[in-house]
Design a protein around this motif. Structure first.
Motif: not given
Length: 158
Positions: A93-106
């Motif tokens: 299981d690989l989860d994208l936890l954080l991407y820079d300091d972005e908040v993405i709600a897709d």
């Protein structure tokens, strides 16, 4: 961009699967593996099965969040990942936890920060090992969140 990925497995040779995932992350075009946490053993949450082996990796990437997520799913598929039901045991299981300091709600495909990462010792303990001052947007610093999961058993393996 900076990205943080949670890695876990509890089927097959979970230890080897997590280490292989780290190796594969380093070979994804547009991704540079900066560092990885120790491996940790944790009991399943909201599920059954064998204990998990977990880790967290810090990446530098030129990939978009969606492209990075697609690469993570490709690594999971290479390990025979199946999704028969929510929280099913898994080979990887690989989860994208954080991407820079972005908040993405897709939703449901891409939610960053990962919506339950602040509630999971198997994410916070490895993150605290590498970056205790790291801020999770909307939640606070990793070191400040760690006491909130102190009741979850976690064992550092290496």
């Amino acid at each position: 961009m900076s990205a943080w990925v949670g890695i876990g497995a509890n089927l097959g040779d979970a230890h080897a699967n997590v280490l292989d995932a780290l190796d594969r992350l380093a070979w994804v075009p547009g991704v540079r593996l900066l560092r990885a946490s120790s491996l940790y053993r944790t009991a399943p949450i909201d599920s059954s099965g064998a204990d998990y082996v977990n880790a967290v990796a810090e990446l530098d990437t030129s990939l978009s969040p969606r492209a990075l997520l697609a690469a993570l799913h490709g690594i999971e598929q290479a390990h025979g990942r199946e999704r028969p039901y929510r929280n099913a045991p898994r080979t990887l299981d690989l989860d994208l936890l954080l991407y820079d300091d972005e908040v993405i709600a897709d939703a449901p495909a891409l939610l960053v920060p990962h919506p339950r990462m602040h509630e999971r010792a198997f994410v916070l303990a490895p993150l605290a090992e590498l970056a205790p001052g790291l801020a999770i947007p909307g939640r606070g610093r990793v070191a400040d969140l760690l006491p909130g999961v102190a009741d979850q058993a976690i064992e550092r393996l290496r």
